[in-house]
Design an enzyme around this catalytic site. Sequence first.
Site, PDB file in Angstrom:
ATOM      1  CB  SER A   7      28.029 -20.755  30.842  1.00 43.80           C
ATOM      2  OG  SER A   7      26.635 -20.526  30.836  1.00 43.80           O
ATOM      3  CG  HIS A  32      27.111 -23.757  27.407  1.00 48.75           C
ATOM      4  ND1 HIS A  32      26.999 -24.989  26.787  1.00 48.75           N
ATOM      5  CD2 HIS A  32      26.098 -23.702  28.310  1.00 48.75           C
ATOM      6  CE1 HIS A  32      25.965 -25.640  27.293  1.00 48.75           C
ATOM      7  NE2 HIS A  32      25.406 -24.885  28.221  1.00 48.75           N
ATOM      8  CG  ASP A  34      23.205 -22.651  30.040  1.00 45.16           C
ATOM      9  OD1 ASP A  34      23.097 -23.818  29.634  1.00 45.16           O
ATOM     10  OD2 ASP A  34      24.166 -22.257  30.722  1.00 45.16           O
ATOM     11  CG  MET A  36      17.404 -21.662  31.440  1.00 46.58           C
ATOM     12  SD  MET A  36      17.899 -21.316  33.152  1.00 46.58           S
ATOM     13  CE  MET A  36      19.633 -21.773  33.108  1.00 46.58           C
ATOM     14  CG  HIS A  66      21.964 -26.627  27.496  1.00 45.98           C
ATOM     15  ND1 HIS A  66      22.392 -26.592  28.805  1.00 45.98           N
ATOM     16  CD2 HIS A  66      21.079 -27.648  27.421  1.00 45.98           C
ATOM     17  CE1 HIS A  66      21.804 -27.546  29.484  1.00 45.98           C
ATOM     18  NE2 HIS A  66      20.985 -28.196  28.673  1.00 45.98           N
ATOM     19  CG  MET A  68      18.528 -26.339  30.041  1.00 39.75           C
ATOM     20  SD  MET A  68      19.391 -25.808  31.541  1.00 39.75           S
ATOM     21  CE  MET A  68      20.325 -24.429  30.899  1.00 39.75           C
ATOM     22  CG  MET A 137      22.049 -30.866  32.628  1.00 42.53           C
ATOM     23  SD  MET A 137      22.802 -29.269  32.262  1.00 42.53           S
ATOM     24  CE  MET A 137      22.486 -28.358  33.783  1.00 42.53           C
ATOM     25  CG  ASP A 176      25.882 -26.544  31.828  1.00 43.43           C
ATOM     26  OD1 ASP A 176      26.438 -25.800  32.654  1.00 43.43           O
ATOM     27  OD2 ASP A 176      24.928 -26.173  31.117  1.00 43.43           O
TER      28      ASP A 176
END
Length: 223
Positions: A7, A32, A34, A36, A66, A68, A137, A176
Amino acid sequence: MSIIAPSLLAADFLNIGGEAKRFADCGAKTLHLDIMDGQFVPNMTFGWNLVSDIRPLLPGVTFDVHLMVKDPLVMIDPFCDAGADMITIHAESDSDISECLDAIERRGVRAGISIKPGTPVESVYRWLPWVSLVLVMTVEPGFGGQVLMQSCVDKIPLLRAEAERQGRQSLLISVDGGVNEENCADVAAAGANILVAGSAVFGQQDMTAAFRSLSDKVAPFNN
């Protein structure tokens, strides 16, 4: 088959080019990412511009995005343009799930759906025919370095059984949060295909050794 997906959340963003090289050198095939927004979770990370910038540095690598974020629908096209190969949205987001999955499919990108620790796994069963991946998650989303919750790992066999009942044997299950040397084999044994690891890979001085060590531990579940 179980693989380790480092990640980028745990990378050194002051040296992102060097971190991309470390990733390439370690031999991983899935990165990966992430994303946010500071609203869906209490933190902000990076946007599609950074993803676009590092895409040319990692040819052939699967970019697993991903989201979020509170409203993933508005971010799908920009991240597809940036080079995403997979885009996962959250079942708890404000966007219409069907619209999001349709938007991802129209761009020829694989779609995924994710659930937080407090969300029952049964809530995503209805979406299994329309996704390639379900991301479970195993920590509360928002920050790296947390401890994996075993109660979330327990969702994986339930999800796998439901996928098989629906004829979705090819469904990928991703995990994750908190994956490390001590628990990765147990997570793979539970039925996870993609184990996202941040601090356990990018956070290590010898990233190649860390990645290979984790990969060796999940290798028995690659059949």
